[in-house]
Write a protein that holds these residues in place. Sequence first.
Motif, PDB file in Angstrom:
ATOM      1  N   TRP A   1       6.624  -6.122   0.953  1.00  0.00           N
ATOM      2  CA  TRP A   1       6.059  -6.101  -0.914  1.00  0.00           C
ATOM      3  C   TRP A   1       6.815  -6.179  -0.960  1.00  0.00           C
ATOM      4  CZ3 TRP A   1       6.191  -4.059  -4.732  1.00  0.00           C
ATOM      5  CH2 TRP A   1       5.764  -4.335  -6.141  1.00  0.00           C
ATOM      6  N   CYS A   2       7.751  -5.344  -1.380  1.00  0.00           N
ATOM      7  CA  CYS A   2       9.460  -5.161  -1.723  1.00  0.00           C
ATOM      8  C   CYS A   2       9.698  -6.734  -1.813  1.00  0.00           C
ATOM      9  CB  CYS A   2      10.211  -4.336  -0.969  1.00  0.00           C
ATOM     10  SG  CYS A   2       9.601  -2.608  -1.711  1.00  0.00           S
ATOM     11  N   ASP A   3       9.613  -7.964  -0.450  1.00  0.00           N
ATOM     12  CA  ASP A   3       9.983  -8.697  -0.099  1.00  0.00           C
ATOM     13  C   ASP A   3       9.674  -9.916  -1.069  1.00  0.00           C
ATOM     14  OD1 ASP A   3      12.768  -7.450   0.730  1.00  0.00           O
ATOM     15  OD2 ASP A   3      12.041  -7.861   3.167  1.00  0.00           O
ATOM     16  N   GLY A   4       8.542 -10.152  -1.249  1.00  0.00           N
ATOM     17  CA  GLY A   4       7.199 -10.817  -2.270  1.00  0.00           C
ATOM     18  C   GLY A   4       6.577 -11.329  -1.040  1.00  0.00           C
TER      19      GLY A   4
ATOM     20  N   ARG B   1       4.089   9.467  12.894  1.00  0.00           N
ATOM     21  CA  ARG B   1       5.390   8.794  12.937  1.00  0.00           C
ATOM     22  C   ARG B   1       4.861   7.181  12.656  1.00  0.00           C
ATOM     23  NH1 ARG B   1       7.738  13.218  15.796  1.00  0.00           N
ATOM     24  NH2 ARG B   1       7.552  11.787  17.486  1.00  0.00           N
ATOM     25  N   ASP B   2       4.140   6.651  13.918  1.00  0.00           N
ATOM     26  CA  ASP B   2       3.855   5.273  13.872  1.00  0.00           C
ATOM     27  C   ASP B   2       3.642   4.616  13.121  1.00  0.00           C
ATOM     28  OD1 ASP B   2       4.690   5.823  16.409  1.00  0.00           O
ATOM     29  OD2 ASP B   2       2.795   6.080  17.702  1.00  0.00           O
TER      30      ASP B   2
ATOM     31  N   TYR C   1       3.387   2.109   7.321  1.00  0.00           N
ATOM     32  CA  TYR C   1       3.573   1.976   5.953  1.00  0.00           C
ATOM     33  C   TYR C   1       4.589   0.782   5.665  1.00  0.00           C
ATOM     34  CZ  TYR C   1      -1.197   4.773   5.908  1.00  0.00           C
ATOM     35  OH  TYR C   1      -2.020   5.247   6.198  1.00  0.00           O
ATOM     36  N   GLY C   2       6.212   2.115   6.338  1.00  0.00           N
ATOM     37  CA  GLY C   2       7.246   1.583   5.488  1.00  0.00           C
ATOM     38  C   GLY C   2       7.820  -0.416   6.177  1.00  0.00           C
ATOM     39  N   ARG C   3       6.577  -0.767   7.109  1.00  0.00           N
ATOM     40  CA  ARG C   3       6.972  -2.563   6.844  1.00  0.00           C
ATOM     41  C   ARG C   3       5.625  -3.125   6.497  1.00  0.00           C
ATOM     42  NH1 ARG C   3       4.571  -3.048  12.587  1.00  0.00           N
ATOM     43  NH2 ARG C   3       4.726  -5.638  11.519  1.00  0.00           N
ATOM     44  N   MET C   4       4.799  -2.596   6.298  1.00  0.00           N
ATOM     45  CA  MET C   4       3.719  -2.731   4.802  1.00  0.00           C
ATOM     46  C   MET C   4       4.763  -2.981   3.207  1.00  0.00           C
ATOM     47  SD  MET C   4       0.766  -0.965   5.446  1.00  0.00           S
ATOM     48  CE  MET C   4      -0.616  -1.148   6.877  1.00  0.00           C
TER      49      MET C   4
ATOM     50  N   PRO D   1      -0.600  -1.913  -5.188  1.00  0.00           N
ATOM     51  CA  PRO D   1       0.706  -2.801  -4.200  1.00  0.00           C
ATOM     52  C   PRO D   1       0.241  -3.025  -3.146  1.00  0.00           C
ATOM     53  CG  PRO D   1       1.804  -1.636  -5.152  1.00  0.00           C
ATOM     54  CD  PRO D   1       0.619  -0.925  -5.867  1.00  0.00           C
ATOM     55  N   VAL D   2      -0.128  -2.082  -2.361  1.00  0.00           N
ATOM     56  CA  VAL D   2      -0.943  -2.588  -0.820  1.00  0.00           C
ATOM     57  C   VAL D   2      -1.449  -1.731  -0.929  1.00  0.00           C
ATOM     58  CG1 VAL D   2       0.531  -1.894   1.742  1.00  0.00           C
ATOM     59  CG2 VAL D   2       2.401  -3.041  -0.732  1.00  0.00           C
ATOM     60  N   GLN D   3      -2.602  -1.783  -0.492  1.00  0.00           N
ATOM     61  CA  GLN D   3      -3.895  -2.381   0.007  1.00  0.00           C
ATOM     62  C   GLN D   3      -4.341  -2.226   1.292  1.00  0.00           C
ATOM     63  OE1 GLN D   3      -5.623  -1.464  -4.630  1.00  0.00           O
ATOM     64  NE2 GLN D   3      -6.737  -3.016  -2.544  1.00  0.00           N
ATOM     65  N   ALA D   4      -4.746  -1.342   2.106  1.00  0.00           N
ATOM     66  CA  ALA D   4      -4.862  -1.584   4.004  1.00  0.00           C
ATOM     67  C   ALA D   4      -6.445  -0.739   3.704  1.00  0.00           C
ATOM     68  CB  ALA D   4      -3.987  -1.044   4.629  1.00  0.00           C
ATOM     69  N   THR D   5      -7.330  -1.402   5.155  1.00  0.00           N
ATOM     70  CA  THR D   5      -8.189  -0.208   5.619  1.00  0.00           C
ATOM     71  C   THR D   5      -8.075  -0.671   6.862  1.00  0.00           C
ATOM     72  OG1 THR D   5     -11.052  -0.439   5.492  1.00  0.00           O
ATOM     73  CG2 THR D   5      -9.388  -2.326   6.262  1.00  0.00           C
ATOM     74  N   TRP D   6      -8.377   1.117   7.316  1.00  0.00           N
ATOM     75  CA  TRP D   6      -8.576   1.699   8.142  1.00  0.00           C
ATOM     76  C   TRP D   6      -9.627   2.594   8.848  1.00  0.00           C
ATOM     77  CZ3 TRP D   6      -4.919   6.873   9.140  1.00  0.00           C
ATOM     78  CH2 TRP D   6      -5.285   7.405  10.349  1.00  0.00           C
ATOM     79  N   ILE D   7     -10.010   2.797   9.992  1.00  0.00           N
ATOM     80  CA  ILE D   7     -10.517   3.668  10.482  1.00  0.00           C
ATOM     81  C   ILE D   7     -12.318   4.370  10.706  1.00  0.00           C
ATOM     82  CG2 ILE D   7     -10.404   5.990   9.676  1.00  0.00           C
ATOM     83  CD1 ILE D   7      -9.012   6.748  12.206  1.00  0.00           C
ATOM     84  N   GLY D   8     -12.253   3.983   8.832  1.00  0.00           N
ATOM     85  CA  GLY D   8     -13.917   4.174   8.781  1.00  0.00           C
ATOM     86  C   GLY D   8     -14.940   3.303   8.987  1.00  0.00           C
TER      87      GLY D   8
END
Length: 321
Positions: free
Chosen positions: A307-310, A294-295, A300-303, A50-57
Amino acid sequence: GSAEVWHDIALMADSDVAELIHADGIDILIDLSGHTAFNKLQAFAQKPAPVQATWIGYFHSTGLDSIDYFITDPHGSPAGSRQLFSEVPVHLPHSRFCYAPSDYVPEVAPPPVLANGYVTFGSFNRLSKLSDAVVEAWAAILKSVPDSRLMIKTRALEDPRIAEPLLKRFAVHGIPAADIVLRPGSGHYQMFVEYGEIDIALDSFPFNGGMTTLDALWMGVPVVSVAGDSVVSRQSLSALANIGLAELAFPDIPAFVRGAAELAADRPRLVELRQQLRPRVAASPLRQPEQFTRDLEQLYGRMWQAWCDGKRLPSDVSPPA
């Protein structure tokens, strides 16, 4: 070894990878490859999580609507920069990099200018990054600093047919072959040892060094760079800003040439930076893996909450419409 489950998907078909991710109930899926070899972007295109992100590579947008977020930082993607992404760009607070030097890295060597009597510039970036504009700028720096040398170390120079054309590119700008030191690739430890022969690292542009910049700084070698408009052209600025040396990332090529020459002329500062750079990096956000984790977890938690909030998180880069 730290993962509860580990799947080797290298040889799996993309559709099978997507089915496996979906069956495992993955909530947040992170791409670490972008448009590089053996990527699994076609699996991401099927939106198995449901949540997808791209990072660093990879250094730019994937171009996929199915990837929700591009994880970047305030220096690489400043607010209001209007960088273009198909994803929503979101910030880690300090840097998208977390640096972990190898255990066998040698101690920082004294600046070679003290023994040589002349300044040695250097670059360990890939040869493909050395555009004509880069060669011209580096040549201008050499001409601005009497008796200076330039060391270029790159794996491509293992082929003896590469050296002559490279030297000719500098000769066009009046730099004799005697002023250029060419080194082939080597083992990792030997690479770090050879940083001891460089006083100042010259960055490539618009494709800056990433790990190359961090390695140089860890070895006490200051990096001078040109800061552009894209993520990849601001990688070195991001690293330098995190250690309090953003002034070494210049806004344009003429300033880059002047700045490199001025630093070369300031031998007390070269000695000071040689002593300070490793402690600066060690104390910076670049070398705080617990805080970095932690950051990242908070992001990730905010993402996930969005999503849970639509919803999706707002962009940290583009100004409000």
